[in-house]
Design a protein around this motif. Structure first.
Motif, PDB file in Angstrom:
ATOM      1  N   LEU A   1     -79.312  36.392  -4.777  1.00 52.98           N
ATOM      2  CA  LEU A   1     -78.910  36.094  -3.402  1.00 52.98           C
ATOM      3  C   LEU A   1     -77.991  34.878  -3.333  1.00 52.98           C
ATOM      4  CD1 LEU A   1     -82.257  36.637  -1.435  1.00 52.98           C
ATOM      5  CD2 LEU A   1     -80.184  38.028  -1.295  1.00 52.98           C
ATOM      6  N   VAL A   2     -78.265  33.902  -4.196  1.00 53.72           N
ATOM      7  CA  VAL A   2     -77.472  32.668  -4.173  1.00 53.72           C
ATOM      8  C   VAL A   2     -76.162  32.843  -4.931  1.00 53.72           C
ATOM      9  CG1 VAL A   2     -77.420  30.232  -4.819  1.00 53.72           C
ATOM     10  CG2 VAL A   2     -79.531  31.236  -3.937  1.00 53.72           C
ATOM     11  N   VAL A   3     -76.237  33.306  -6.193  1.00 51.83           N
ATOM     12  CA  VAL A   3     -75.039  33.280  -7.040  1.00 51.83           C
ATOM     13  C   VAL A   3     -73.979  34.282  -6.599  1.00 51.83           C
ATOM     14  CG1 VAL A   3     -76.352  32.415  -9.014  1.00 51.83           C
ATOM     15  CG2 VAL A   3     -75.949  34.878  -8.794  1.00 51.83           C
ATOM     16  N   PHE A   4     -74.370  35.375  -5.976  1.00 49.97           N
ATOM     17  CA  PHE A   4     -73.350  36.320  -5.511  1.00 49.97           C
ATOM     18  C   PHE A   4     -72.639  35.803  -4.258  1.00 49.97           C
ATOM     19  CE2 PHE A   4     -75.253  39.366  -8.423  1.00 49.97           C
ATOM     20  CZ  PHE A   4     -74.125  40.048  -8.859  1.00 49.97           C
ATOM     21  N   GLY A   5     -73.108  34.679  -3.723  1.00 52.91           N
ATOM     22  CA  GLY A   5     -72.396  34.045  -2.624  1.00 52.91           C
ATOM     23  C   GLY A   5     -71.230  33.195  -3.087  1.00 52.91           C
ATOM     24  N   GLY A   6     -71.158  32.916  -4.393  1.00 56.09           N
ATOM     25  CA  GLY A   6     -70.050  32.138  -4.921  1.00 56.09           C
ATOM     26  C   GLY A   6     -70.404  30.679  -5.147  1.00 56.09           C
ATOM     27  N   LEU A   7     -69.453  29.939  -5.711  1.00 55.89           N
ATOM     28  CA  LEU A   7     -69.713  28.563  -6.116  1.00 55.89           C
ATOM     29  C   LEU A   7     -70.027  27.642  -4.944  1.00 55.89           C
ATOM     30  CD1 LEU A   7     -67.096  27.986  -8.960  1.00 55.89           C
ATOM     31  CD2 LEU A   7     -69.388  28.947  -9.086  1.00 55.89           C
ATOM     32  N   LYS A   8     -69.352  27.851  -3.809  1.00 52.86           N
ATOM     33  CA  LYS A   8     -69.602  26.969  -2.670  1.00 52.86           C
ATOM     34  C   LYS A   8     -70.991  27.185  -2.091  1.00 52.86           C
ATOM     35  CE  LYS A   8     -64.937  25.740  -1.263  1.00 52.86           C
ATOM     36  NZ  LYS A   8     -63.994  25.557  -0.135  1.00 52.86           N
ATOM     37  N   VAL A   9     -71.497  28.413  -2.150  1.00 56.59           N
ATOM     38  CA  VAL A   9     -72.869  28.679  -1.697  1.00 56.59           C
ATOM     39  C   VAL A   9     -73.868  27.992  -2.628  1.00 56.59           C
ATOM     40  CG1 VAL A   9     -74.616  30.456  -1.356  1.00 56.59           C
ATOM     41  CG2 VAL A   9     -72.280  30.834  -0.557  1.00 56.59           C
ATOM     42  N   ILE A  10     -73.613  28.070  -3.937  1.00 56.14           N
ATOM     43  CA  ILE A  10     -74.489  27.398  -4.896  1.00 56.14           C
ATOM     44  C   ILE A  10     -74.528  25.899  -4.608  1.00 56.14           C
ATOM     45  CG2 ILE A  10     -74.834  26.821  -7.333  1.00 56.14           C
ATOM     46  CD1 ILE A  10     -73.579  29.508  -8.057  1.00 56.14           C
ATOM     47  N   ALA A  11     -73.340  25.305  -4.383  1.00 57.06           N
ATOM     48  CA  ALA A  11     -73.271  23.867  -4.099  1.00 57.06           C
ATOM     49  C   ALA A  11     -73.997  23.526  -2.806  1.00 57.06           C
ATOM     50  CB  ALA A  11     -71.812  23.422  -4.027  1.00 57.06           C
ATOM     51  N   SER A  12     -73.873  24.385  -1.795  1.00 52.08           N
ATOM     52  CA  SER A  12     -74.529  24.127  -0.511  1.00 52.08           C
ATOM     53  C   SER A  12     -76.052  24.192  -0.642  1.00 52.08           C
ATOM     54  CB  SER A  12     -74.061  25.148   0.530  1.00 52.08           C
ATOM     55  OG  SER A  12     -72.675  25.017   0.772  1.00 52.08           O
ATOM     56  N   VAL A  13     -76.554  25.160  -1.407  1.00 54.62           N
ATOM     57  CA  VAL A  13     -78.003  25.258  -1.633  1.00 54.62           C
ATOM     58  C   VAL A  13     -78.492  24.044  -2.422  1.00 54.62           C
ATOM     59  CG1 VAL A  13     -79.823  26.588  -2.767  1.00 54.62           C
ATOM     60  CG2 VAL A  13     -78.024  27.769  -1.497  1.00 54.62           C
ATOM     61  N   ALA A  14     -77.739  23.646  -3.451  1.00 55.79           N
ATOM     62  CA  ALA A  14     -78.128  22.486  -4.262  1.00 55.79           C
ATOM     63  C   ALA A  14     -78.190  21.224  -3.417  1.00 55.79           C
ATOM     64  CB  ALA A  14     -77.147  22.299  -5.411  1.00 55.79           C
ATOM     65  N   GLU A  15     -77.263  21.090  -2.468  1.00 55.90           N
ATOM     66  CA  GLU A  15     -77.202  19.910  -1.605  1.00 55.90           C
ATOM     67  C   GLU A  15     -78.483  19.738  -0.798  1.00 55.90           C
ATOM     68  OE1 GLU A  15     -74.066  18.091   1.692  1.00 55.90           O
ATOM     69  OE2 GLU A  15     -74.276  20.264   1.480  1.00 55.90           O
ATOM     70  N   VAL A  16     -79.145  20.846  -0.460  1.00 57.51           N
ATOM     71  CA  VAL A  16     -80.377  20.790   0.324  1.00 57.51           C
ATOM     72  C   VAL A  16     -81.609  20.682  -0.574  1.00 57.51           C
ATOM     73  CG1 VAL A  16     -81.840  22.049   1.943  1.00 57.51           C
ATOM     74  CG2 VAL A  16     -79.354  22.087   2.225  1.00 57.51           C
ATOM     75  N   VAL A  17     -81.654  21.505  -1.617  1.00 57.10           N
ATOM     76  CA  VAL A  17     -82.873  21.632  -2.417  1.00 57.10           C
ATOM     77  C   VAL A  17     -83.070  20.462  -3.366  1.00 57.10           C
ATOM     78  CG1 VAL A  17     -84.069  23.058  -4.126  1.00 57.10           C
ATOM     79  CG2 VAL A  17     -82.826  24.141  -2.245  1.00 57.10           C
ATOM     80  N   VAL A  18     -82.002  19.992  -4.019  1.00 63.58           N
ATOM     81  CA  VAL A  18     -82.149  18.970  -5.058  1.00 63.58           C
ATOM     82  C   VAL A  18     -82.737  17.662  -4.527  1.00 63.58           C
ATOM     83  CG1 VAL A  18     -80.889  17.504  -6.683  1.00 63.58           C
ATOM     84  CG2 VAL A  18     -80.433  19.967  -6.610  1.00 63.58           C
ATOM     85  N   PRO A  19     -82.209  17.069  -3.435  1.00 63.66           N
ATOM     86  CA  PRO A  19     -82.848  15.840  -2.933  1.00 63.66           C
ATOM     87  C   PRO A  19     -84.309  16.046  -2.538  1.00 63.66           C
ATOM     88  CG  PRO A  19     -80.674  16.133  -1.948  1.00 63.66           C
ATOM     89  CD  PRO A  19     -81.003  17.413  -2.658  1.00 63.66           C
ATOM     90  N   PHE A  20     -84.599  17.205  -1.936  1.00 65.88           N
ATOM     91  CA  PHE A  20     -85.966  17.512  -1.512  1.00 65.88           C
ATOM     92  C   PHE A  20     -86.913  17.548  -2.705  1.00 65.88           C
ATOM     93  CE2 PHE A  20     -89.028  21.059  -1.269  1.00 65.88           C
ATOM     94  CZ  PHE A  20     -89.896  20.572  -0.303  1.00 65.88           C
TER      95      PHE A  20
END
Length: 473
Positions: A191-210
């Motif tokens: 679900l994440v990776v087929f959204g492309g690199l910007k989707v991956i970066a956007s998910v990382a921006e939320v999940v990693v700090p949490f």
């Protein structure tokens, strides 16, 4: 096959890579005048405007979170435990050392990735070691070699390693079959990776700090319960690193060598400084300030957070718990036991959940890095789609397979990646030093640094047209 891989790993990790990694790290540290100490506060200052990006690239903060997604994974939970059981407490000291000098290495490689970045077929920034090898060294063959090694190690094998850690921890904590965990991880990853690199970066921006803050909060609770013991634990780590705890001369020599090898290997696997992985994320940023060195500072912070903060938290949990690290238990199971002994049975489940987030975000970042290098080999959307399918197959394979030979192959590919990348950044380091000097000269007179390519006529000829010219207007 297995014997040959083991022999090569012993040669590379036991001598070649250790000397190259430490030598390069100290060289960069001295040439940059201990930038990781002098400009420690500036690493955090750069983050103030780091959420700004543009249509061509992700923000500096997203690039940092993506690189942290790869760095903060099984190495921080299972890897620290492996280092302790195999190399003793002294291995943690060598992890600290490799992170300290690795901060300057990360600055150099990430700055170079920004300098030599380009745009892909969709107009998005791309770059990394393969690109600075091609444009900076005029050695596309070297870039191809690096890309193939990265795709093998990060894009395929490490995805399997991470999913294996997830399925092992979930099975231990919740008795869920590994195949079921594998299917769930594959589905979420797709679900994440087929959204492309910007989707991956956007998910990382939320999940990693949490995930990082949640884990550190629990670690601080454990440390708070044993605050008076903390100085003794740190002293124990340092003494063990130099063989003070061993009895005889032979034991001292062996103990130091074992601690050093385990600490450096696990430290590099965790923080990735010099390996050439994080520069792939660094290059995709549209940095603020608009200067390559600003992303160097951001990625330098990533090494600090990964090893000197999160890995130290794990080591503290294990050593303060009083669990016998020589009892034959290792990996994430040891970390689970250590935490559970301090906070109760829920600690076992908490580590499983933390490991899921740590390893899952690492899988996302591994896809991110691999896709950039697939694009380097062949700029084609279908090539990316083929890779995504292969990567997802490796995620499923890793969840159910025994991975010792696969892990050994990953160690070999990682060592070769690091050697190729370290040679390249040593050859290109004078460019990074000049760019860093330009950045700090502007800061010294109160200017917002920007990268004016007209100041670097020799370098300008090597850069991709249209990427940096606008910053000098």
């Amino acid at each position: 096959m297995s014997a040959a891989v083991d022999w090569l790993n012993g040669l590379l990790w036991g001598s070649v890579l250790i000397y190259l990694l430490i030598g390069a790290g100290f060289y960069f540290t001295f040439r940059l005048k201990f930038i990781q100490i002098r400009h420690f506060g500036h690493m955090f200052s750069v983050l103030k405007n780091s959420r700004q990006g543009d249509s061509n690239g992700v923000s500096s903060f997203q690039a940092l979170c993506t690189s942290l997604a790869a760095r903060v994974g099984t190495g921080n939970l299972a890897g620290v435990a492996v280092a302790l059981t195999a190399g003793g407490p002294g291995a943690i000291f060598w992890m600290w050392l490799i992170a300290f000098i690795g901060m300057s290495t990360s600055f150099v490689e990430s700055t170079l990735a920004q300098v030599f970045k380009t745009k892909d077929q969709h107009g998005n920034f791309r770059g990394g070691p393969a690109y600075y090898m091609q444009f900076g060294l005029k050695a596309r063959w070297m870039g191809i070699l690096f890309s193939l090694l990265l795709i093998l190690a990060f894009g395929l094998v490490f995805c399997a390693v991470q999913s294996n850690s997830i399925s092992e921890a979930v099975e231990s904590a919740f008795n869920v079959p590994r195949w079921a965990t594998g299917i769930a991880v594959v589905a979420i990853t797709a679900l994440v990776v087929f959204g492309g690199l910007k989707v991956i970066a956007s998910v990382a921006e939320v999940v990693v700090p949490f995930m990082a803050l949640g884990y550190l909060a629990v670690a601080l609770v454990v440390v708070g319960m044993h605050l008076s013991e903390l100085p003794a634990i740190f002293a124990y780590i340092v003494k063990s690193a130099f063989g003070v705890q061993q009895a005889g001369a032979g034991a001292v020599g062996y103990g130091i060598a074992k601690a050093m090898m385990e600490g450096i290997q696990r430290g590099l696997f965790s923080n990735e400084a010099g390996m050439g992985s994080a520069p792939n994320a660094a290059a995709t940023a549209a940095p603020t300030p608009p200067h390559p060195a600003s992303q160097g500072y951001v990625q330098m912070l990533g090494v600090f957070v990964d090893t000197l903060v999160i890995c130290t938290a794990t080591a503290s949990i294990i050593l303060l718990s009083g669990v016998d690290i020589s009892n034959g238990m290792e990996g994430v199971t040891l970390t689970q036991l250590a935490l559970s002994s301090q906070v109760g049975s829920w600690g076992n489940g908490f580590i499983a959940i933390a490991l899921f987030f740590f390893a899952f975000t690492s899988i996302m970042a591994n896809f991110y890095y691999a896709e950039i290098n697939v694009n380097f080999l062949k700029e084609s959307d279908w090539a990316i789609r083929v890779y995504r399918v292969l990567g997802l197959c490796m995620v499923m394979f890793g969840a159910v397979a025994k991975l010792q030979i696969v892990w050994n192959l990953a160690n070999l590919a990682m060592a070769l990646m690091a050697i190729v990348n370290l040679i390249a950044i040593l050859l290109l380091s004078n460019i990074a030093f000049k760019v860093a000097r330009d950045y700090n000269q502007q800061r010294a007179v109160g200017k917002m640094p920007f990268f004016d390519v007209r100041k670097f006529p020799d370098l300008k000829r090597k850069l991709v047209p249209g990427v940096w010219e606008q910053s000098g207007k």
